[in-house]
Design a protein around this motif. Structure first.
Motif, mmCIF file in Angstrom:
data_model
loop_
_atom_site.group_PDB
_atom_site.id
_atom_site.type_symbol
_atom_site.label_atom_id
_atom_site.label_comp_id
_atom_site.label_asym_id
_atom_site.label_seq_id
_atom_site.Cartn_x
_atom_site.Cartn_y
_atom_site.Cartn_z
ATOM 1 N N LYS A 1 -12.447 -15.421 -3.783
ATOM 2 C CA LYS A 1 -11.401 -15.876 -2.851
ATOM 3 C C LYS A 1 -11.730 -17.262 -2.274
ATOM 4 O O LYS A 1 -10.868 -17.898 -1.682
ATOM 5 C CB LYS A 1 -11.228 -14.864 -1.714
ATOM 6 C CG LYS A 1 -10.945 -13.431 -2.195
ATOM 7 C CD LYS A 1 -9.474 -13.139 -2.331
ATOM 8 C CE LYS A 1 -9.238 -11.671 -2.718
ATOM 9 N NZ LYS A 1 -7.852 -11.388 -3.064
ATOM 10 N N VAL B 1 -8.240 -8.435 10.536
ATOM 11 C CA VAL B 1 -7.138 -8.334 11.507
ATOM 12 C C VAL B 1 -6.073 -7.419 10.927
ATOM 13 O O VAL B 1 -5.941 -7.291 9.707
ATOM 14 C CB VAL B 1 -6.522 -9.717 11.826
ATOM 15 C CG1 VAL B 1 -7.480 -10.553 12.653
ATOM 16 C CG2 VAL B 1 -6.132 -10.457 10.548
ATOM 17 N N GLU C 1 2.891 -11.712 1.422
ATOM 18 C CA GLU C 1 2.984 -11.478 2.877
ATOM 19 C C GLU C 1 3.155 -12.799 3.614
ATOM 20 O O GLU C 1 3.940 -12.914 4.564
ATOM 21 C CB GLU C 1 1.729 -10.761 3.379
ATOM 22 C CG GLU C 1 1.658 -9.308 2.936
ATOM 23 C CD GLU C 1 0.291 -8.676 3.158
ATOM 24 O OE1 GLU C 1 0.182 -7.456 2.984
ATOM 25 O OE2 GLU C 1 -0.689 -9.400 3.470
ATOM 26 N N ARG D 1 -10.464 -10.400 1.597
ATOM 27 C CA ARG D 1 -11.900 -10.113 1.560
ATOM 28 C C ARG D 1 -12.640 -11.435 1.420
ATOM 29 O O ARG D 1 -12.216 -12.307 0.661
ATOM 30 C CB ARG D 1 -12.232 -9.252 0.333
ATOM 31 C CG ARG D 1 -11.713 -7.847 0.403
ATOM 32 C CD ARG D 1 -11.948 -7.138 -0.913
ATOM 33 N NE ARG D 1 -11.058 -7.632 -1.947
ATOM 34 C CZ ARG D 1 -11.440 -8.037 -3.157
ATOM 35 N NH1 ARG D 1 -12.715 -8.046 -3.500
ATOM 36 N NH2 ARG D 1 -10.551 -8.455 -4.045
ATOM 37 N N ARG E 1 -2.393 -9.527 12.918
ATOM 38 C CA ARG E 1 -2.425 -10.182 11.607
ATOM 39 C C ARG E 1 -1.135 -10.977 11.363
ATOM 40 O O ARG E 1 -1.171 -12.141 10.989
ATOM 41 C CB ARG E 1 -2.591 -9.120 10.507
ATOM 42 C CG ARG E 1 -2.653 -9.715 9.120
ATOM 43 C CD ARG E 1 -2.411 -8.668 8.049
ATOM 44 N NE ARG E 1 -1.032 -8.153 8.137
ATOM 45 C CZ ARG E 1 -0.495 -7.342 7.230
ATOM 46 N NH1 ARG E 1 -1.215 -6.938 6.209
ATOM 47 N NH2 ARG E 1 0.749 -6.927 7.351
ATOM 48 N N TYR F 1 -8.155 -1.492 5.646
ATOM 49 C CA TYR F 1 -8.033 -2.168 4.370
ATOM 50 C C TYR F 1 -7.800 -1.140 3.259
ATOM 51 O O TYR F 1 -8.372 -0.067 3.273
ATOM 52 C CB TYR F 1 -9.331 -2.955 4.079
ATOM 53 C CG TYR F 1 -9.273 -3.645 2.766
ATOM 54 C CD1 TYR F 1 -8.593 -4.838 2.628
ATOM 55 C CD2 TYR F 1 -9.837 -3.064 1.637
ATOM 56 C CE1 TYR F 1 -8.488 -5.465 1.406
ATOM 57 C CE2 TYR F 1 -9.742 -3.682 0.411
ATOM 58 C CZ TYR F 1 -9.065 -4.876 0.300
ATOM 59 O OH TYR F 1 -8.954 -5.476 -0.915
HETATM 60 N N1 UDP Z 1 -5.740 -7.783 4.904
HETATM 61 C C1 UDP Z 1 -5.579 -7.374 6.219
HETATM 62 N N2 UDP Z 1 -6.426 -7.884 7.151
HETATM 63 C C2 UDP Z 1 -7.390 -8.779 6.851
HETATM 64 C C3 UDP Z 1 -7.535 -9.198 5.505
HETATM 65 C C4 UDP Z 1 -6.697 -8.682 4.551
HETATM 66 O O1 UDP Z 1 -4.703 -6.569 6.544
HETATM 67 O O2 UDP Z 1 -8.101 -9.197 7.765
HETATM 68 C C5 UDP Z 1 -4.814 -7.242 3.897
HETATM 69 C C6 UDP Z 1 -3.802 -8.293 3.443
HETATM 70 O O3 UDP Z 1 -2.784 -8.424 4.423
HETATM 71 C C7 UDP Z 1 -3.354 -7.715 2.098
HETATM 72 C C8 UDP Z 1 -4.628 -7.025 1.582
HETATM 73 O O4 UDP Z 1 -5.485 -6.857 2.709
HETATM 74 O O5 UDP Z 1 -2.355 -6.739 2.312
HETATM 75 C C9 UDP Z 1 -5.341 -7.855 0.514
HETATM 76 O O6 UDP Z 1 -4.647 -7.735 -0.685
HETATM 77 P P1 UDP Z 1 -4.693 -8.890 -1.794
HETATM 78 O O7 UDP Z 1 -3.899 -8.428 -2.984
HETATM 79 O O8 UDP Z 1 -4.284 -10.196 -1.205
HETATM 80 O O9 UDP Z 1 -6.233 -9.019 -2.156
HETATM 81 P P2 UDP Z 1 -7.282 -7.952 -2.769
HETATM 82 O O10 UDP Z 1 -8.247 -7.684 -1.666
HETATM 83 O O11 UDP Z 1 -6.520 -6.711 -3.181
HETATM 84 O O12 UDP Z 1 -7.908 -8.701 -3.920
#
Ligand code: UDP
Length: 385
Positions: free
Chosen positions: A202, A268, A299, A197, A273, A20
């Motif tokens: 969220k 994931v 995404e 997260r 993912r 992450y």
């Molecule tokens: N993400 C991931 N696996 C997970 C959950 C989240 O790879 O199990 C990644 C998701 O694909 C995205 C990032 O974490 O690239 C979250 O970014 P976002 O701007 O949506 O939320 P933030 O956590 O920055 O508020």
């Protein structure tokens, strides 16, 4: 183009990040495109970063993210030490045309405090701008320090002093958007997914309740506080409850996680993912906060999965209601939209992503902002008579 940019990624994680790492992922996506456009990139990061750049420097050997669990007075020196290294470099050389900074609060404060001899700087705001009111409310970066947001709605809610330093916003992008319109369609399953997260903003508790109400399977993917796997959270025992996101998970989400209709699968990554998202009937964002940038939203579009979400934060900018997703301000109505999401065309989502959310689009926009920041720095403000 002959432009040398010092890209300040900060001391917390390597670039690209090992797992992450929202900001570090943005930098890893942006830098190759900038270099393709002829920009020289000097990366200020940690030594373990592997992103190809023209030059790199660091204060710390590895990412210091683990230290963020410590009390403030034992952790506050870390970003300052990193920024001191950046300031030393800026004072020691004259070939840096611009600093592109991504370090929350202290990056902006340090660059604003540097004298007029320092290069122009663009500080990208990746977070909720209700934070740091003392800093943002009184910001004076002169003509030299500017900020950019990750959505128009984020900047619209910013304190006035911060907005006065703004040169606009750049939407987040994803490498998955490259050629998204040419990839074959994925087979769709029946499930919904929330990717992010797990925390109150969220809103996974809302998602889990709705899934039970409408009887549709829901996969919750993402970490709970620092815990990436259900077994790690279980092994941490009661001590884990000190973390507010862990308390939220146990109190509000876990009662709805039955391991059958609603499952928490932990974080994931990679193909797993992408398959989970591409195979979902919709991605659900039952937000309780003003989502600033929404990487997981773009995404999802790139993977051909429509978005069902609360119409908050950047969502109305990223999603065209009725075409690439379904938005509402009413929590109850979200449940009905989950059922209707299957009617949306996955190809429309992938086309939208390929058009608007590629790394190349993001890099071109940043290069425009770099030029704007440099022009503004070279044009002193009119002094009142
Ligand atoms: N993400 C991931 N696996 C997970 C959950 C989240 O790879 O199990 C990644 C998701 O694909 C995205 C990032 O974490 O690239 C979250 O970014 P976002 O701007 O949506 O939320 P933030 O956590 O920055 O508020």
């Amino acid at each position: 183009m002959s432009l040398t940019v010092l890209m300040n990624a900060g001391p917390w994680l390597s670039v690209p990040p090992p797992g992450y790492g929202g900001i570090e992922n943005v930098i890893a996506t942006l830098v190759p495109e900038l270099r393709r456009l002829g920009v020289r990139v000097v990366l200020a990061s940690v030594d373990s970063s592997t992103l190809p750049v023209d030059e790199k420097f660091s204060v710390f050997p590895d990412g210091q993210f683990h230290a963020l669990q410590r009390p403030y007075n034992q952790v506050c020196g870390i970003s300052q030490a990193h920024l001191s290294g950046v300031v030393r470099v800026l004072h020691s050389r004259d070939d840096i045309d611009l600093v592109h900074d991504h370090v929350e609060a202290v990056g902006l404060a340090t660059l604003a405090a540097m004298g007029p001899d320092a290069p122009p700087a663009l500080h990208t705001l990746h977070w909720d701008l209700a934070k740091h009111p003392e800093l943002y409310g009184n910001l004076d970066g002169g003509d030299r320090v500017r900020v950019s947001g990750v959505s128009a709605s984020q900047l619209a809610r910013a304190p006035r002093a911060l907005r006065e330093h703004s040169v606009g916003h750049v939407h987040l992008s994803t490498p998955l958007a490259v050629g998204a319109d040419r990839r074959p369609r994925a087979d769709k399953g029946d499930h919904l997914i929330t990717l992010g997260r797990i925390n109150p903003g969220k809103g996974q508790d809302v998602g889990a309740r709705l899934a039970h109400r409408v009887g549709v399977p829901l996969v919750l993917a993402g970490p709970v506080g620092p815990y990436h796997r259900p077994e790690d959270l279980a092994a941490a025992g009661d001590e884990a409850r000190q973390n507010p996101d862990v308390r939220f998970f146990y109190d509000e989400v876990a009662p709805h996680v039955d391991g059958d209709l609603v499952r928490w699968v932990g974080t994931v990554a990679g193909q797993e993912r992408d398959d989970l998202v591409a195979g979902a009937r919709a991605s659900l964002f039952p937000l309780r906060w003003e989502e600033p940038g929404g990487t997981a939203v773009v995404e999802s579009l790139a993977l051909g999965t429509p978005v069902v979400a609360t119409a908050r934060g950047c969502l109305p900018e990223l999603i065209e209601n009725g075409r690439t997703g379904l938005l509402t301000t009413d929590e109850d109505e979200l449940g009905d939209l989950l059922l209707a999401a299957g009617l949306l065309d996955p190809d429309e989502c992938r086309r939208e992503a390929a058009l608007r959310f590629t790394p190349a689009v993001m890099a071109e926009r940043y290069v425009d902002l770099y030029e704007r920041v440099r022009q503004l720095a070279a044009t002193p403000r009119l002094q009142p008579a």
